[in-house]
Motif scaffolding. Structure first.
Motif, PDB file in Angstrom:
ATOM      1  N   GLU A 136       5.130   0.672  -5.301  1.00 21.13           N
ATOM      2  CA  GLU A 136       4.020   0.994  -4.403  1.00 21.13           C
ATOM      3  C   GLU A 136       3.734   2.495  -4.446  1.00 21.13           C
ATOM      4  O   GLU A 136       4.668   3.306  -4.309  1.00 21.13           O
ATOM      5  CB  GLU A 136       4.428   0.565  -2.982  1.00 21.13           C
ATOM      6  N   ALA A 137       2.480   2.835  -4.633  1.00 20.66           N
ATOM      7  CA  ALA A 137       2.021   4.230  -4.601  1.00 20.66           C
ATOM      8  C   ALA A 137       2.846   5.165  -5.481  1.00 20.66           C
ATOM      9  O   ALA A 137       3.076   6.314  -5.132  1.00 20.66           O
ATOM     10  CB  ALA A 137       1.999   4.732  -3.155  1.00 20.66           C
ATOM     11  N   GLY A 138       3.309   4.662  -6.600  1.00 25.14           N
ATOM     12  CA  GLY A 138       4.037   5.501  -7.554  1.00 25.14           C
ATOM     13  C   GLY A 138       5.442   5.872  -7.153  1.00 25.14           C
ATOM     14  O   GLY A 138       6.131   6.606  -7.870  1.00 25.14           O
ATOM     15  N   ARG A 139       5.925   5.361  -6.007  1.00 23.67           N
ATOM     16  CA  ARG A 139       7.237   5.806  -5.541  1.00 23.67           C
ATOM     17  C   ARG A 139       8.161   4.691  -5.030  1.00 23.67           C
ATOM     18  O   ARG A 139       9.338   4.671  -5.316  1.00 23.67           O
ATOM     19  CB  ARG A 139       7.055   6.844  -4.403  1.00 23.67           C
ATOM     20  N   ILE A 140       7.617   3.806  -4.217  1.00 26.28           N
ATOM     21  CA  ILE A 140       8.481   2.864  -3.504  1.00 26.28           C
ATOM     22  C   ILE A 140       8.713   1.587  -4.325  1.00 26.28           C
ATOM     23  O   ILE A 140       7.779   0.839  -4.607  1.00 26.28           O
ATOM     24  CB  ILE A 140       7.862   2.465  -2.137  1.00 26.28           C
ATOM     25  N   ILE A 141       9.969   1.348  -4.673  1.00 28.72           N
ATOM     26  CA  ILE A 141      10.297   0.192  -5.508  1.00 28.72           C
ATOM     27  C   ILE A 141      10.273  -1.075  -4.660  1.00 28.72           C
ATOM     28  O   ILE A 141      11.018  -1.203  -3.688  1.00 28.72           O
ATOM     29  CB  ILE A 141      11.691   0.377  -6.144  1.00 28.72           C
ATOM     30  N   ARG A 142       9.373  -2.005  -5.043  1.00 24.15           N
ATOM     31  CA  ARG A 142       9.319  -3.288  -4.346  1.00 24.15           C
ATOM     32  C   ARG A 142      10.133  -4.339  -5.086  1.00 24.15           C
ATOM     33  O   ARG A 142      10.647  -5.277  -4.478  1.00 24.15           O
ATOM     34  CB  ARG A 142       7.861  -3.743  -4.200  1.00 24.15           C
TER      35      ARG A 142
END
Ligand code: KG4
Ligand code: ZN
Length: 354
Positions: A20-26
């Motif tokens: 998510e948004a280049g940062r948060i690993i889903r």
């Protein structure tokens, strides 16, 4: 916030991830082929391509499921299109193109080296809590150390790279893999050398370091030869050959951990020294460690303790090949409007420029 599906097939890992948004690993799914290639002592390109064909779609399905996401939730699909093995890259790129075309989704072509750098933007809420640390602040100096590359890069903004150093012969990871083979530690060599070195004395053997004057370039082939000569001398054989590996191991005995530790220290010493000098010269705010060898604990601790500025390194599983890093770098390209067309092709020798 936009979700990007990342796809990575440049070598021997089939990987898909949603970030998510280049940062948060889903989600982050990696199907490794290590066991298949281990019996050959290295990656067999044709075998790798075939495995990517088999694993591609199931890995993507698992990534979507683990993220609790559907196709409609995705903003774009990002795929590694180079550098790497041509046939392996081709599988991923065509898979991504097919999906993007069929589902009318934006397509982003990602440089594998850039993806390794962007592993340092990732945050895994599952292990590291809900709050992501601040993003790296430019300019940063990146040390990219993988199985195929050893590059020192100054990065002044998203997508802005200047390579100031590279290897003149073997890559750092390649050197680890070759030494592991000589010492009979198996494949892939990096983790095996690290583990063996843990029980050894790094001052036991005085191995050469190629400083190459003021240059930021690297060279590891002389070190490899020096280890080979030391092995032959210690085991009292005239010439190392692969069929003698077990006999040589028996003769080396307790010298194996010492050789591994001395070798690892020689590699790390040069990597750390040159990176810190580059960071000073280019007034970097931070040093980023990137690529499979950045998983090495000795490199991480030495860089942390010797550098005068903060050092960032992703968790080891995000240093080695994965698709979360592809999704992260794909996001920043996507956000800058740098989309790929249907003519996106594999580029086995793709360089990091921009
Ligand atoms: O980035 P990566 O997964 O694939 C490439 O893009 O090449 O890097 C793989 C390389 C291999 O040479 C492997 O031996 C090395 O990274 N490596 C390590 C460690 N873990 C992986 N080298 C030293 N210490 C480690 N812990
Ligand atoms: Zn890699």
């Amino acid at each position: 916030m936009p979700l990007i599906l990342g796809l990575e097939t440049s070598c021997d890992e089939t990987a898909a991830a949603i970030v998510e948004a280049g940062r948060i690993i889903r989600s982050n799914v990696v199907a490794t082929q290590i066991e298949i290639h281990a019996r050959y002592g290295g990656v067999v390109p044709e075998v790798a391509s075939r495995q990517h064909v088999l694993a591609g779609l199931p890995v993507i399905d698992r990534a979507l499921e683990a993220a609790g996401a559907g196709w409609a939730d995705l903003a774009a699909i990002a795929v590694t299109h180079g550098p790497g093995l041509a046939g392996a890259l081709l599988v991923g790129v065509n898979l991504a193109k097919g999906i993007a075309f069929g589902r009318a989704m934006p397509l982003v072509g990602v440089n594998h080296l850039e993806a390794h750098i962007y592993a340092n933007w990732l945050h895994d809420p599952a292990t590291d809590g809900p709050e992501a640390p601040p993003e790296p602040e430019f300019p940063v100096v990146c040390l990219i150390v993988s199985g195929g590359h050893t590059d020192l890069v100054v990065m002044r903004g998203h997508g802005q790279y200047r390579r100031i150093g590279r290897t003149r012969d073997d890559a750092a990871g390649e050197a680890f893999d070759k030494i592991a083979r000589i010492l009979g530690l198996g494949f892939p060599g990096g983790p095996a050398v690290q583990q063996t070195a843990g029980g050894g004395d790094r001052t036991a053997f005085d191995l050469p370091r190629a400083w190459l004057g003021e240059s930021y370039d690297f060279s590891f082939s002389g070190l490899k030869t020096a280890v080979l000569r030391e092995v032959e001398q210690q085991a009292r054989v005239t010439r190392w050959t692969p069929d003698q590996t077990e006999a040589i191991r028996a003769r080396l005995g307790g010298a194996i951990p010492d050789l591994a530790a001395s070798f690892q220290d020689a590699v790390v010493d040069v990597l750390v020294e040159k990176t810190i000098r580059a960071a000073r010269e280019h007034r970097a705010t931070e040093i980023l460690l990137c690529g499979g060898v950045a998983a090495n604990s000795h490199l991480r601790t030495e860089m942390q303790s010797r550098a005068p500025i903060p050092v960032r390194a992703a968790r080891p599983k995000y240093c080695t090949d994965n698709a979360a890093m592809v999704a992260a770098s794909g996001y920043f390209r996507f956000a800058a409007g740098r989309l790929a067309g249907w003519d996106l092709d594999v580029e086995p020798n793709l360089k990091l420029v921009g």
